[in-house]
Structure formats: C-alpha cells, structure tokens
Design an enzyme around this catalytic site. Structure first.
Site, PDB file in Angstrom:
ATOM      1  CG  ASP A  14      69.559  48.314 -10.186  1.00  0.00           C
ATOM      2  OD1 ASP A  14      70.053  49.459 -10.239  1.00  0.00           O
ATOM      3  OD2 ASP A  14      68.764  47.881 -11.054  1.00  0.00           O
TER       4      ASP A  14
ATOM      5  CG  ASN B 250      73.533  49.216 -13.947  1.00  0.00           C
ATOM      6  OD1 ASN B 250      74.150  49.823 -14.820  1.00  0.00           O
ATOM      7  ND2 ASN B 250      72.261  49.456 -13.646  1.00  0.00           N
TER       8      ASN B 250
ATOM      9  CB  CYS C 217      73.000  53.859 -19.339  1.00  0.00           C
ATOM     10  SG  CYS C 217      71.965  54.351 -17.952  1.00  0.00           S
ATOM     11  CG  HIS C 218      67.171  53.171 -20.105  1.00  0.00           C
ATOM     12  ND1 HIS C 218      66.680  51.895 -20.208  1.00  0.00           N
ATOM     13  CD2 HIS C 218      67.201  53.438 -18.794  1.00  0.00           C
ATOM     14  CE1 HIS C 218      66.424  51.420 -19.002  1.00  0.00           C
ATOM     15  NE2 HIS C 218      66.724  52.341 -18.127  1.00  0.00           N
TER      16      HIS C 218
ATOM     17  CG  HIS D 250      73.990  55.541 -13.425  1.00  0.00           C
ATOM     18  ND1 HIS D 250      73.596  54.563 -12.535  1.00  0.00           N
ATOM     19  CD2 HIS D 250      73.334  55.261 -14.570  1.00  0.00           C
ATOM     20  CE1 HIS D 250      72.770  53.732 -13.128  1.00  0.00           C
ATOM     21  NE2 HIS D 250      72.591  54.119 -14.373  1.00  0.00           N
TER      22      HIS D 250
ATOM     23  CG  ASP E  21      69.894  56.530 -14.036  1.00  0.00           C
ATOM     24  OD1 ASP E  21      68.875  56.198 -13.436  1.00  0.00           O
ATOM     25  OD2 ASP E  21      70.095  56.231 -15.227  1.00  0.00           O
TER      26      ASP E  21
HETATM   27  P1  NAD Z   1      66.388  40.741 -13.124  1.00  0.00           P
HETATM   28  O1  NAD Z   1      66.853  40.030 -11.905  1.00  0.00           O
HETATM   29  O2  NAD Z   1      64.940  40.941 -13.383  1.00  0.00           O
HETATM   30  O3  NAD Z   1      66.963  39.985 -14.426  1.00  0.00           O
HETATM   31  C1  NAD Z   1      68.237  39.485 -14.485  1.00  0.00           C
HETATM   32  C2  NAD Z   1      68.214  38.125 -15.155  1.00  0.00           C
HETATM   33  O4  NAD Z   1      69.553  37.616 -15.101  1.00  0.00           O
HETATM   34  C3  NAD Z   1      67.322  37.073 -14.462  1.00  0.00           C
HETATM   35  O5  NAD Z   1      66.445  36.488 -15.387  1.00  0.00           O
HETATM   36  C4  NAD Z   1      68.314  36.064 -13.910  1.00  0.00           C
HETATM   37  O6  NAD Z   1      67.813  34.736 -13.876  1.00  0.00           O
HETATM   38  C5  NAD Z   1      69.458  36.219 -14.889  1.00  0.00           C
HETATM   39  N1  NAD Z   1      70.733  35.700 -14.413  1.00  0.00           N
HETATM   40  C6  NAD Z   1      71.246  35.699 -13.153  1.00  0.00           C
HETATM   41  N2  NAD Z   1      72.442  35.107 -13.137  1.00  0.00           N
HETATM   42  C7  NAD Z   1      72.718  34.735 -14.408  1.00  0.00           C
HETATM   43  C8  NAD Z   1      73.806  34.091 -15.034  1.00  0.00           C
HETATM   44  N3  NAD Z   1      74.881  33.695 -14.348  1.00  0.00           N
HETATM   45  N4  NAD Z   1      73.742  33.862 -16.377  1.00  0.00           N
HETATM   46  C9  NAD Z   1      72.664  34.248 -17.087  1.00  0.00           C
HETATM   47  N5  NAD Z   1      71.608  34.855 -16.547  1.00  0.00           N
HETATM   48  C10 NAD Z   1      71.632  35.100 -15.224  1.00  0.00           C
HETATM   49  O7  NAD Z   1      67.165  42.125 -13.161  1.00  0.00           O
HETATM   50  P2  NAD Z   1      66.772  43.490 -13.894  1.00  0.00           P
HETATM   51  O8  NAD Z   1      66.098  44.353 -12.916  1.00  0.00           O
HETATM   52  O9  NAD Z   1      66.122  43.211 -15.190  1.00  0.00           O
HETATM   53  O10 NAD Z   1      68.212  44.101 -14.143  1.00  0.00           O
HETATM   54  C11 NAD Z   1      69.187  43.446 -14.929  1.00  0.00           C
HETATM   55  C12 NAD Z   1      70.442  44.281 -14.977  1.00  0.00           C
HETATM   56  O11 NAD Z   1      70.221  45.457 -15.790  1.00  0.00           O
HETATM   57  C13 NAD Z   1      70.876  44.829 -13.613  1.00  0.00           C
HETATM   58  O12 NAD Z   1      72.282  44.807 -13.533  1.00  0.00           O
HETATM   59  C14 NAD Z   1      70.375  46.264 -13.624  1.00  0.00           C
HETATM   60  O13 NAD Z   1      71.110  47.090 -12.749  1.00  0.00           O
HETATM   61  C15 NAD Z   1      70.613  46.621 -15.073  1.00  0.00           C
HETATM   62  N6  NAD Z   1      69.866  47.768 -15.608  1.00  0.00           N
HETATM   63  C16 NAD Z   1      70.513  48.492 -16.546  1.00  0.00           C
HETATM   64  C17 NAD Z   1      69.859  49.559 -17.132  1.00  0.00           C
HETATM   65  C18 NAD Z   1      70.571  50.330 -18.212  1.00  0.00           C
HETATM   66  O14 NAD Z   1      70.001  51.251 -18.798  1.00  0.00           O
HETATM   67  N7  NAD Z   1      71.810  49.982 -18.548  1.00  0.00           N
HETATM   68  C19 NAD Z   1      68.556  49.891 -16.753  1.00  0.00           C
HETATM   69  C20 NAD Z   1      67.915  49.098 -15.808  1.00  0.00           C
HETATM   70  C21 NAD Z   1      68.584  48.012 -15.240  1.00  0.00           C
END
Ligand code: NAD
Length: 469
Positions: free
Chosen positions: A119, A153, A174-175, A203, A260
């Site tokens: 993702d 991401n 990031c975790h 990552h 990661d």
């Molecule tokens: P998800 O699809 O479950 O959640 C994303 C949310 O964003 C949804 O509720 C969706 O409706 C909302 N959304 C979409 N477009 C939008 C917009 N224009 N404005 C506001 N909200 C909007 O996704 P997820 O699996 O929870 O992942 C979310 C993000 O976090 C991804 O980019 C993923 O890669 C990232 N992630 C980061 C880490 C980290 O440690 N940094 C870890 C896991 C996931």
C-alpha cells in the site's frame, strides 16, 4: 497541561482511528483538547466518531470529539493535523495492481526494487500525493502555525515532497522501527539494557547501533543466527524480522534491516510466489505476496466491519459501553488484534503509535525519544539535505532534535541500498510534479519485468486512464 485542537484527516482509517483516539483519551496532560475527525466516507466517519465519543465517556476522559466531511472545516484553527487518508482506498490500489499484472508486472508496477510494500504506491497514486500537497497548502492559510503529522503512505516521498514545497512544520511517522523489539526478544535481552539506533529512509532503516550493557550486541545476534541458520518461522505474514531474507540482507549489507525494510529488499527475493515463500517463509511468502496481502486486507475488512457494527449498537443504546459491545462480539475480533483490544481499557498502555506522545512532547515539554521522518539537513553524511531521512530524535517544546548517527551507516548500505532507493523517490516525484507519465515508462525500462518498450508504454497508458490529479 494544555488543551489543543487536533484534526485527524482520513479518520475512518481501519489502522489508525481506534489507536489515535484511544491514545488521546489516555493522555491526561492533553485534557480539554478538541479532536476533529474528518473523512469523505460518511459511514466510516460516523462509526469512528461514535466509537471515539463513547470511548471517551467510558474512560471519563475530558476530550471533545467533533466530526466533519469538510477539509477546510477540519484544518481551520488546528494546532496539529494528522493525515491518515488513503485517497481511493485499497480498492484503487488493487485496481492498479490488476492492470499491472495483466501487462506482466507481478504485484503491479508500484512494487519496485527496495519498495515492495503493497500500500506504498509511489508511481500511480498521484491523487494521494496531490492530497498531501493540498492539505499542506490549505494549512498555510488556515492553520499556519500547526504541525502536520504524516502517517499516510508513501511517507518517504510524502515527507520529502511536502517539506520541499511548503513552509508548514511537518514530520512523518511510521511504526516499523518497533521491530527492533523482535530481535531483542528473540535474543532474550532485557529491553532497558539495550542501546539501539536506526537510520535510513522510511521503510529503509538499518540497525546502526546495537549494544547490550554497553557492549556490542551484534555478536549475540550472530550466535543466534548460527543456532538458527534458517531463521524463525512466521506466525503471521508480517513476522519477518528474523526471516531468511533479513539474515541474508544482514550478511550482504553488514547491518540488520529493521521492520518494513525487510519487505523492501531486492528482486532476487520477489520474482514470484515460490521465491517469496523460500525467503519469507510458508505459507504466505511474506506480507506482500498475493497470499500475505490478502491476509492483511481481510483483516482490515474485519476491523472495519466490527467498527461499524459496534457503532450501530452504541447508537441505539445510550447506556451501553464500548467495552460491553466488544465483549459481546469478541468472536469478530481478529486474533492478533485481541491483545490490542485488551489494552484498550488499560489507561497505562498506549497503542505504540507515536503521534499523540509527539504532540504531548511539543505541547507539554514531555521530552521523549521518537523515530521521525524529517529532511536530512546533514544528519546522514552523503545524503542531500533536502531528502527526508528516518532517524531517532529527541522532541521537546522547542521541536525536533535529531541524534547524531553513531556509528554511521556503512558505505555498502549507502551506495547499494539508500542511493538507488533515493533515486527512485526522485524519479517518482519528478514524474508526479511534471505530470509526465512518460517518465514512469522510463522507470519501467529499468525494471527486470519489462521485456519491451511497448510493454512499458502499454501498461502506463492503461494505468493512467484511471489516475486523476
Ligand atoms: P483505509 O482505507 O482503511 O483508511 C483510509 C481512510 O481515508 C478511509 O476512511 C477513507 O474514507 C479516507 N479517505 C479517503 N480519501 C479521503 C480524502 N480525500 N479525505 C479524507 N479522508 C479520505 O486505509 P488504511 O489501511 O487505514 O491506511 C491508511 C494510510 O496509512 C495508508 O496510506 C497506509 O499505507 C498508511 N499506513 C501507514 C502506517 C505507518 O506506520 N505510517 C502504517 C499502516 C498504514
């Protein structure tokens, strides 16, 4: 103790919503804060809001939750903005992956050398990158003194892009670095006696310092590897910190890849499912194989379904607590999520996400150590100042103070891993900023899956019919 205005963009996120809102409620020094949840999906937003409000009530936390579908409304007057939104959702990523596979690119064109996380799209999710800039630009107007905390991401590309183009204060989180604990546990070490440091890009981080009781602990890891030459068998697709691929990369690069980073290895570990299984273990072949990623996506769906079911029940019964609903539906809780749910009501156990403790450090001077993504500015030698690095830092009321990286990253890692990864980031950002899909074709011509120019041109044509920006 200070109250602040925090806005969470993409608050319906399966991964982040519950963790962030529970952390806020547990942080007494942020009592009185107002948290605005923003999402474009009304159902998900409602569910996140219902759960957060009811949780705050259960915990007797003085935190006020609000909800909105309007970005402007969420950003206006905020002190901290946390972006967890995934524009287009997992469905968009799957659609793009399928098109890529139809043209002969196993796991899609966004799976690239040193960037295999499923993702973490850097080539085709221009709408996600545009949204990052949109938030930062709007914040300059609506909340110019606020911090932007980037969770969505791609954090490496996103932090670099936003920091280069906006004056807003920002940090990427990031975790992944917590996987250091998997090594500490496997070696049977006491956490308090371990001194560790990681450095690299998001990552793409490496265990530069690893000491136990003041002595180099790498020999202990070497001993463990001698006794376990085939590494550890995975309990989940993500259980790869001591996998054969991690050990093989340690041998080549001289330091252990962390979190990661183990997923983000070179092509020789990723040619096909069989190869992935050999290096990441049976039955999944790691998190980013078709089997491992399905496992993860199914789990996300389970969490979202549980969240919306719990919200429905709570809406109907004012007196019911979230805890009651979770106990009544315990069979719906994914197995490896159960421990997290158990800790949910323990006021002393935080989720492990860094966002809320970071806010607490800035607002209340509760000085703490974090692993942050910020522009390099000289911390890692031989990496340009305007490239985001992931490094440990002390954070207090005066901001982020990066640690000196000592010992430094070995040249093998810098030249064979970080430079190529950095160039892929630069190419992807240039393609995005110039809105030039032909540059994506150029990237694919350097991809071992490409057999002809026509193949690369064809897949990009098909993919970019779906991309908006
Ligand atoms: P998800 O699809 O479950 O959640 C994303 C949310 O964003 C949804 O509720 C969706 O409706 C909302 N959304 C979409 N477009 C939008 C917009 N224009 N404005 C506001 N909200 C909007 O996704 P997820 O699996 O929870 O992942 C979310 C993000 O976090 C991804 O980019 C993923 O890669 C990232 N992630 C980061 C880490 C980290 O440690 N940094 C870890 C896991 C996931």
């Amino acid at each position: 103790m200070a109250s602040v205005k925090i806005s969470i963009i993409g608050a319906g996120s399966a991964i982040f919503s519950v963790r962030l809102t529970s952390d806020i409620c547990k942080t007494k020094s942020l009592s009185g804060s107002v948290v605005t949840l923003m999402d474009v999906d009304e159902k998900r937003l409602d569910a996140a809001y219902e759960l957060a409000s009811r949780y705050a009530k259960d915990m007797k936390a003085d935190v006020h939750f609000k909800k909105t579908m309007d970005l402007k409304d969420a950003l206006t007057g905020a002190d901290f903005v946390i972006n967890t939104a995934l524009v287009g959702g997992h469905d968009f990523l799957e659609k793009m992956r399928k098109i890529g596979e139809k043209h002969g690119y196993y796991r899609g064109i966004d799976s690239q050398e040193f960037n295999m996380v499923s993702d973490y799209y850097t080539l085709t999710n221009w709408n996600q990158l545009s949204y990052f800039l949109k938030i930062a630009n709007m914040m300059e107007e609506l909340s110019p003194n606020a911090w932007l905390l980037q969770a969505a991401n791609p954090v490496f590309e996103g932090t670099t892009l936003i920091s280069r183009n906006s004056k807003i204060k920002m940090v990427g989180f990031c975790h992944g670095h917590y996987a250091v604990n998997n090594i500490i546990d496997a070696l049977g070490l006491e956490k308090e006696k371990v001194d560790w440091q990681i450095a690299g890009f998001n990552h793409a981080i490496w265990l530069t310092r690893f000491q136990y009781n003041g002595n180099d602990a790498y020999p202990l890891l070497d001993e463990w590897i001698k006794k376990n030459p085939n590494g550890k068998s995975p309990k989940t697709p993500f259980d790869d910190q001591l996998s054969p691929v991690a050990i093989d990369n340690y041998r080549f690069y001289g330091r252990m890849p962390i979190g990661d980073t183990v997923r983000n290895t070179g092509w020789r570990y990723h040619y096909d499912l069989e190869t992935k299984k050999r290096w990441y273990g049976e039955p999944w072949g790691g998190a980013d194989s078709e089997l491992g990623w399905k496992w993860y996506e199914d789990r996300l769906i389970e969490i979202t379904t549980l969240t919306s079911k719990a919200a429905e029940v709570l809406k109907k019964d004012e007196n019911m607590t979230l805890s009651d609903v979770l106990s009544a539906n315990s069979s719906m809780i994914p197995r490896d999520f159960a421990e997290e749910v158990e800790n949910f009501y323990d006021p002393n156990t935080m989720s492990g996400e860094q966002h809320i403790p970071f806010i607490d450090a800035i607002v209340n001077n509760h000085t703490n150590r974090f692993v942050v993504n910020v522009l390099n500015n000289g911390v890692i030698p031989n990496i340009p100042d305007d490239v985001a690095v992931e490094i440990p830092a002390k954070v207090d009321k005066d901001g982020i103070h990066p640690e000196e990286i000592s010992p430094s990253l070995p040249p093998r890692i810098v030249k064979w891993y970080l430079y190529p990864r950095m160039m892929r980031m630069e190419w992807a950002l240039e393609a995005f900023e110039k809105k030039d899909p032909d540059l994506i074709v150029e990237i694919l011509l350097r991809d071992p899956r490409t057999r002809s120019y026509e193949q690369a041109k064809g897949v990009v044509e098909d993919l970019f019919k779906e991309v908006s920006w």
